[in-house]
Design a protein around this motif. Structure first.
Motif, PDB file in Angstrom:
ATOM      1  N   PHE A 210     118.988  89.335  74.726  1.00 18.43           N
ATOM      2  CA  PHE A 210     119.990  89.016  73.747  1.00 18.43           C
ATOM      3  C   PHE A 210     119.462  89.634  72.466  1.00 18.43           C
ATOM      4  CE2 PHE A 210     120.188  85.405  76.698  1.00 18.43           C
ATOM      5  CZ  PHE A 210     121.494  85.510  77.064  1.00 18.43           C
ATOM      6  N   SER A 211     118.691  90.657  72.579  1.00 22.62           N
ATOM      7  CA  SER A 211     118.088  91.287  71.348  1.00 22.62           C
ATOM      8  C   SER A 211     118.941  92.205  70.560  1.00 22.62           C
ATOM      9  CB  SER A 211     116.850  92.050  71.911  1.00 22.62           C
ATOM     10  OG  SER A 211     116.135  92.673  70.708  1.00 22.62           O
ATOM     11  N   ASP A 212     118.763  92.367  69.312  1.00 22.45           N
ATOM     12  CA  ASP A 212     119.566  93.296  68.546  1.00 22.45           C
ATOM     13  C   ASP A 212     118.553  94.336  67.761  1.00 22.45           C
ATOM     14  OD1 ASP A 212     118.039  91.975  66.941  1.00 22.45           O
ATOM     15  OD2 ASP A 212     120.179  90.780  66.068  1.00 22.45           O
ATOM     16  N   GLU A 213     119.128  95.086  66.952  1.00 22.90           N
ATOM     17  CA  GLU A 213     118.084  96.023  66.434  1.00 22.90           C
ATOM     18  C   GLU A 213     117.152  95.477  65.735  1.00 22.90           C
ATOM     19  OE1 GLU A 213     118.388  99.658  62.830  1.00 22.90           O
ATOM     20  OE2 GLU A 213     120.231  98.729  63.810  1.00 22.90           O
ATOM     21  N   ALA A 214     117.092  94.419  64.852  1.00 24.05           N
ATOM     22  CA  ALA A 214     115.827  93.699  64.562  1.00 24.05           C
ATOM     23  C   ALA A 214     114.586  93.567  65.454  1.00 24.05           C
ATOM     24  CB  ALA A 214     116.306  92.539  63.632  1.00 24.05           C
ATOM     25  N   GLY A 215     115.396  92.827  66.680  1.00 22.97           N
ATOM     26  CA  GLY A 215     114.592  92.363  67.805  1.00 22.97           C
ATOM     27  C   GLY A 215     113.646  93.644  68.427  1.00 22.97           C
ATOM     28  N   ALA A 216     114.263  94.688  68.358  1.00 24.44           N
ATOM     29  CA  ALA A 216     113.818  95.966  68.960  1.00 24.44           C
ATOM     30  C   ALA A 216     112.285  96.351  67.913  1.00 24.44           C
ATOM     31  CB  ALA A 216     114.866  97.047  69.131  1.00 24.44           C
ATOM     32  N   ARG A 217     112.964  96.309  66.585  1.00 25.75           N
ATOM     33  CA  ARG A 217     111.715  96.671  65.677  1.00 25.75           C
ATOM     34  C   ARG A 217     110.469  95.753  65.690  1.00 25.75           C
ATOM     35  NH1 ARG A 217     116.509  97.312  62.208  1.00 25.75           N
ATOM     36  NH2 ARG A 217     116.017  95.516  61.092  1.00 25.75           N
ATOM     37  N   ALA A 218     110.997  94.303  65.845  1.00 25.49           N
ATOM     38  CA  ALA A 218     109.956  93.315  65.966  1.00 25.49           C
ATOM     39  C   ALA A 218     109.038  93.554  67.212  1.00 25.49           C
ATOM     40  CB  ALA A 218     110.541  91.918  66.055  1.00 25.49           C
ATOM     41  N   LEU A 219     109.671  93.891  68.397  1.00 20.21           N
ATOM     42  CA  LEU A 219     108.863  94.308  69.369  1.00 20.21           C
ATOM     43  C   LEU A 219     107.944  95.454  69.310  1.00 20.21           C
ATOM     44  CD1 LEU A 219     108.094  93.918  72.467  1.00 20.21           C
ATOM     45  CD2 LEU A 219     110.140  95.046  72.980  1.00 20.21           C
ATOM     46  N   GLN A 220     108.295  96.608  68.509  1.00 22.92           N
ATOM     47  CA  GLN A 220     107.517  97.572  68.394  1.00 22.92           C
ATOM     48  C   GLN A 220     106.499  97.229  67.551  1.00 22.92           C
ATOM     49  OE1 GLN A 220     110.498 100.468  66.787  1.00 22.92           O
ATOM     50  NE2 GLN A 220     111.151 101.100  68.613  1.00 22.92           N
ATOM     51  N   ALA A 221     106.783  96.476  66.554  1.00 21.82           N
ATOM     52  CA  ALA A 221     105.490  95.910  65.573  1.00 21.82           C
ATOM     53  C   ALA A 221     104.676  95.085  66.328  1.00 21.82           C
ATOM     54  CB  ALA A 221     106.413  95.178  64.372  1.00 21.82           C
ATOM     55  N   TYR A 222     105.182  94.309  67.287  1.00 26.30           N
ATOM     56  CA  TYR A 222     104.227  93.533  68.007  1.00 26.30           C
ATOM     57  C   TYR A 222     103.215  94.431  68.919  1.00 26.30           C
ATOM     58  CZ  TYR A 222     103.772  88.745  69.538  1.00 26.30           C
ATOM     59  OH  TYR A 222     103.474  87.133  69.753  1.00 26.30           O
ATOM     60  N   ARG A 223     103.765  95.480  69.553  1.00 22.33           N
ATOM     61  CA  ARG A 223     103.243  96.406  70.307  1.00 22.33           C
ATOM     62  C   ARG A 223     102.203  97.283  69.168  1.00 22.33           C
ATOM     63  NH1 ARG A 223     108.190  98.015  74.352  1.00 22.33           N
ATOM     64  NH2 ARG A 223     107.749  96.399  75.821  1.00 22.33           N
ATOM     65  N   ALA A 224     102.344  97.477  68.390  1.00 21.73           N
ATOM     66  CA  ALA A 224     101.773  98.255  67.285  1.00 21.73           C
ATOM     67  C   ALA A 224     100.478  97.724  66.960  1.00 21.73           C
ATOM     68  CB  ALA A 224     102.463  98.728  65.930  1.00 21.73           C
ATOM     69  N   SER A 225     100.580  96.352  66.984  1.00 16.73           N
ATOM     70  CA  SER A 225      99.495  95.507  66.462  1.00 16.73           C
ATOM     71  C   SER A 225      98.342  95.483  67.523  1.00 16.73           C
ATOM     72  CB  SER A 225      99.679  93.994  66.298  1.00 16.73           C
ATOM     73  OG  SER A 225     100.195  93.404  67.446  1.00 16.73           O
ATOM     74  N   GLY A 226      98.702  96.035  68.913  1.00 15.99           N
ATOM     75  CA  GLY A 226      97.737  96.037  69.655  1.00 15.99           C
ATOM     76  C   GLY A 226      97.912  95.076  70.890  1.00 15.99           C
ATOM     77  N   VAL A 227      99.076  94.378  70.805  1.00 18.55           N
ATOM     78  CA  VAL A 227      99.580  93.414  71.876  1.00 18.55           C
ATOM     79  C   VAL A 227     100.568  94.034  72.451  1.00 18.55           C
ATOM     80  CG1 VAL A 227     100.375  91.050  72.254  1.00 18.55           C
ATOM     81  CG2 VAL A 227      99.025  91.592  70.324  1.00 18.55           C
ATOM     82  N   ASN A 228     100.327  94.163  74.037  1.00 17.97           N
ATOM     83  CA  ASN A 228     101.489  94.958  74.939  1.00 17.97           C
ATOM     84  C   ASN A 228     102.260  93.572  75.203  1.00 17.97           C
ATOM     85  OD1 ASN A 228     100.605  97.685  74.670  1.00 17.97           O
ATOM     86  ND2 ASN A 228      98.930  97.245  75.910  1.00 17.97           N
TER      87      ASN A 228
END
Length: 282
Positions: A210-228
């Motif tokens: 149910f993700s949107d563009e904001a969700g995709a950006r949040a996921l990228q930020a999560y992964r950028a923090s080192g959490v896969n």
């Protein structure tokens, strides 16, 4: 099963609890970010910075994390009300009340719970926070879901749980940290194989359905923090329940699984990022 005192409750700690492994506080950790989302205090600047960055992009993630926690409590209460007295909670995360044993023992005071995690922060707090009711028992094991035998063969588990009797296996907000190449379905199957007929599975898993563009950006930020994160769609989460009998209402967003409060009833699908279900082993 080894017997022990029931006078003051009983908590079994793994032999390595006194010397926690090194803790990297300068790198964000998924369990500590989650702790921040649900209002906990056991997190560090790196975790808070990562969490706040993600929340800037998708503020509803804190709501989703709390909905996931409420699902866990409802699911444990449901399973305990069916007479299940043993719980194996893998990936328990940083202890935040109510914990599994508190919910289970409110229904069945003699319930027994084994917690498993591989985060040093969880290990540090386990002895102080995972304290059983007088009639029951708890244990904590420092181990990784990617090595099921290290859990199933651990002496602390064998002291607390009787694997000839039904057990509730709990994998709450855990498997989206396990990559496809690490065979998450095989790991779950191996754990369930050790549980007898009548056992239960409580599982939640992150999704982008149910993700949107904001969700995709949040996921990228999560992964950028080192959490896969390895978020999966409904069909792939449902595979974890192959061969099991799903309790009604089946695999749902966690807020839609037997909601008992307006927060969950009124939440929008795009604000909830976890699927959850309870199932029994024939």
């Amino acid at each position: 099963m080894a017997e022990g005192s029931h006078l003051d409750g009983w908590t079994e700690m793994g032999p390595d609890w006194e010397v926690p492994p090194p803790m990297r506080t300068d790198i964000a950790h998924g369990a500590r970010i989650y702790d921040y989302f649900i209002g906990g205090k056991d997190n560090f600047p790196a975790d808070r910075a990562a969490a706040e960055h993600v929340l800037e992009l998708r503020p509803s993630l804190a709501l989703a994390a709390r909905a996931n926690r409420r699902f866990m409590c409802r699911a444990v209460e449901y399973v305990a009300s069916q007479g299940i007295r043993q719980f194996l909670d893998i990936g328990t995360g940083i202890p935040t009340s109510p914990n599994t044993h508190e919910v289970a023992q409110s229904v069945i005071p003699e319930a027994r719970v084994v917690y498993v995690d591989n985060d040093p922060m969880v290990l540090v707090h386990a002895r102080a926070l995972l304290v059983s009711a007088p009639e029951g028992r708890t244990a904590y094991i420092d181990a990784d879901v990617r090595d099921p035998s290290s859990i199933l063969d651990h002496p602390s588990l064998r002291k607390v749980l009787d694997l000839t009797e039904p057990v509730c296996l709990m994998l709450v907000a855990l498997l989206h940290f396990v990559a496809d190449e690490e065979d998450p379905y095989g790991l779950v199957a191996q754990l369930l194989d050790a549980c007898p007929s009548g056992s239960r599975l409580i599982l939640t898993h992150g999704t982008e359905d149910f993700s949107d563009e904001a969700g995709a950006r949040a996921l990228q930020a999560y992964r950028a923090s080192g959490v896969n994160l390895h978020l999966r769609p409904h069909a792939e989460v449902l595979r974890f329940f192959d061969g099991l009998e799903l309790a009604e209402p089946g695999l749902q967003l966690v807020n839609r699984w037997r909601p008992d409060n307006d927060l969950d009833r009124q939440a929008r699908p795009q604000d909830i990022t976890w699927y959850g279900a309870v199932a029994s082993k024939p």
